[in-house]
Design a protein around this motif. Sequence first.
Motif, PDB file in Angstrom:
ATOM      1  N   UNK A 196       0.852  -1.190   0.000  1.00 29.27           N
ATOM      2  CA  UNK A 196       0.000   0.000   0.000  1.00 29.27           C
ATOM      3  C   UNK A 196       0.882   1.233   0.000  1.00 29.27           C
ATOM      4  N   UNK A 197       0.518   2.210  -0.818  1.00 32.40           N
ATOM      5  CA  UNK A 197       1.239   3.480  -0.867  1.00 32.40           C
ATOM      6  C   UNK A 197       0.323   4.590  -0.356  1.00 32.40           C
ATOM      7  N   UNK A 198       0.798   5.340   0.625  1.00 37.59           N
ATOM      8  CA  UNK A 198       0.020   6.425   1.227  1.00 37.59           C
ATOM      9  C   UNK A 198       0.723   7.754   0.993  1.00 37.59           C
ATOM     10  N   UNK A 199      -0.058   8.780   0.679  1.00 39.15           N
ATOM     11  CA  UNK A 199       0.488  10.118   0.457  1.00 39.15           C
ATOM     12  C   UNK A 199       0.320  10.967   1.710  1.00 39.15           C
ATOM     13  N   UNK A 200       1.326  11.783   2.002  1.00 45.31           N
ATOM     14  CA  UNK A 200       1.295  12.662   3.178  1.00 45.31           C
ATOM     15  C   UNK A 200       1.825  14.057   2.808  1.00 45.31           C
ATOM     16  N   UNK A 201       1.648  14.977   3.751  1.00 47.50           N
ATOM     17  CA  UNK A 201       2.242  16.316   3.661  1.00 47.50           C
ATOM     18  C   UNK A 201       1.887  17.049   2.361  1.00 47.50           C
ATOM     19  N   UNK A 202       0.615  17.298   2.185  1.00 47.00           N
ATOM     20  CA  UNK A 202       0.176  18.048   1.008  1.00 47.00           C
ATOM     21  C   UNK A 202       0.643  19.496   1.129  1.00 47.00           C
ATOM     22  N   UNK A 203       1.342  19.970   0.095  1.00 47.90           N
ATOM     23  CA  UNK A 203       1.912  21.315   0.112  1.00 47.90           C
ATOM     24  C   UNK A 203       2.046  21.819  -1.316  1.00 47.90           C
ATOM     25  N   UNK A 204       2.534  23.040  -1.481  1.00 49.11           N
ATOM     26  CA  UNK A 204       2.815  23.564  -2.816  1.00 49.11           C
ATOM     27  C   UNK A 204       4.276  23.305  -3.139  1.00 49.11           C
ATOM     28  N   UNK A 205       4.493  22.544  -4.186  1.00 50.67           N
ATOM     29  CA  UNK A 205       5.853  22.210  -4.599  1.00 50.67           C
ATOM     30  C   UNK A 205       5.885  22.187  -6.125  1.00 50.67           C
ATOM     31  N   UNK A 206       6.873  22.834  -6.703  1.00 52.19           N
ATOM     32  CA  UNK A 206       6.934  22.934  -8.150  1.00 52.19           C
ATOM     33  C   UNK A 206       5.779  23.718  -8.735  1.00 52.19           C
ATOM     34  N   UNK A 207       5.213  24.612  -7.911  1.00 54.32           N
ATOM     35  CA  UNK A 207       4.089  25.418  -8.373  1.00 54.32           C
ATOM     36  C   UNK A 207       2.764  24.687  -8.385  1.00 54.32           C
ATOM     37  N   UNK A 208       2.730  23.481  -7.807  1.00 49.16           N
ATOM     38  CA  UNK A 208       1.508  22.681  -7.778  1.00 49.16           C
ATOM     39  C   UNK A 208       1.231  22.200  -6.358  1.00 49.16           C
ATOM     40  N   UNK A 209      -0.034  21.984  -6.066  1.00 47.05           N
ATOM     41  CA  UNK A 209      -0.415  21.372  -4.791  1.00 47.05           C
ATOM     42  C   UNK A 209      -0.228  19.865  -4.937  1.00 47.05           C
ATOM     43  N   UNK A 228       9.459   8.119   0.958  1.00 45.61           N
ATOM     44  CA  UNK A 228      10.066   8.943  -0.087  1.00 45.61           C
ATOM     45  C   UNK A 228       9.634  10.388   0.097  1.00 45.61           C
ATOM     46  N   UNK A 229      10.596  11.289   0.138  1.00 48.41           N
ATOM     47  CA  UNK A 229      10.318  12.721   0.256  1.00 48.41           C
ATOM     48  C   UNK A 229      10.742  13.437  -1.019  1.00 48.41           C
ATOM     49  N   UNK A 230       9.839  14.244  -1.561  1.00 43.43           N
ATOM     50  CA  UNK A 230      10.179  15.077  -2.712  1.00 43.43           C
ATOM     51  C   UNK A 230      10.801  16.366  -2.197  1.00 43.43           C
ATOM     52  N   UNK A 231      12.071  16.578  -2.486  1.00 42.93           N
ATOM     53  CA  UNK A 231      12.769  17.771  -2.020  1.00 42.93           C
ATOM     54  C   UNK A 231      12.520  18.956  -2.956  1.00 42.93           C
ATOM     55  N   UNK A 232      12.510  18.659  -4.246  1.00 42.26           N
ATOM     56  CA  UNK A 232      12.286  19.712  -5.235  1.00 42.26           C
ATOM     57  C   UNK A 232      11.800  19.066  -6.528  1.00 42.26           C
ATOM     58  N   UNK A 233      10.974  19.793  -7.288  1.00 41.00           N
ATOM     59  CA  UNK A 233      10.489  19.260  -8.566  1.00 41.00           C
ATOM     60  C   UNK A 233      10.156  20.411  -9.507  1.00 41.00           C
ATOM     61  N   UNK A 234      10.510  20.216 -10.777  1.00 38.41           N
ATOM     62  CA  UNK A 234      10.174  21.166 -11.841  1.00 38.41           C
ATOM     63  C   UNK A 234       9.411  20.400 -12.917  1.00 38.41           C
TER      64      UNK A 234
END
Length: 253
Positions: A196-209, A228-234
């Motif tokens: 199972x994959x769960x998403x957490x920490x909804x935020x604005x990153x790369x100009x998107x929610x 897995x943490x997304x540090x930065x995305x374009x």
Amino acid sequence: MTTIKHLKPMLLAIIILISTSMQAQDAKEIVKKADDKMQGEESSISTMSMTIKRPTYERNLAFKNWTKGTQYAMTLVTAPAQEKGQTFLKRDREMWNWNPRISRMIKLPPSMMSQGWMGSDYTNDDALKKSSIVEDYNHTLIGEEKIDEQDCYHIQLIPTEEAAVVWGKVMMWITKDEYLQMKVEYYDEDEFLVKTELAHNITTIGGRILPSQFEIIPADKPNQRTIINIENIEFNVPINDNFFSQQSMKRIR
């Protein structure tokens, strides 16, 4: 009167057929919107960190990803030092690994797609998005459900007959407002839950929610997980197709 009686079943069948077709199209469109939002409509460049948690140890990795559509993907491991420089390439349906420590290029067979990437609960298929959740599956809208207080579409994905995919079934919960994949369940060919994959920490990153953290929990080993943490995305950054080559695997830093 007899003609009308005969028409009624035909009309009912047509209505059911149209309704089923519209539902399938709606479900596929929802999945496509969620996938585009996370991967980019055309391309993406991201930096991520990974924590592999086991009962007796914890391991950390850092890596950088480049993707272009569903055909191309490149992943470069940037930490720890002993793994740094390892590169993974996906072009269409083929995948390679370059290990600079032994100067060896390995083509990964389809049988390795379900294996854990770098010893994690994240598969090789997940890491390089080998399969397309939009094109390789048939989609059915099961209903609606709340996940973490978010109103979500509940969608079932069954692989098409010709698709060479890892999973026998995928269940997704996608938010109605922002098309975020809040929860994904992966099943094997016998329809046993694998992870199972769960998403957490909804935020604005790369100009998107977007969720900035994903947690993967194996069904048969609930005391271990991969985060897995997304540090930065374009998103939608111009990337030439030639970048996704074996030559680039050896050069990128």
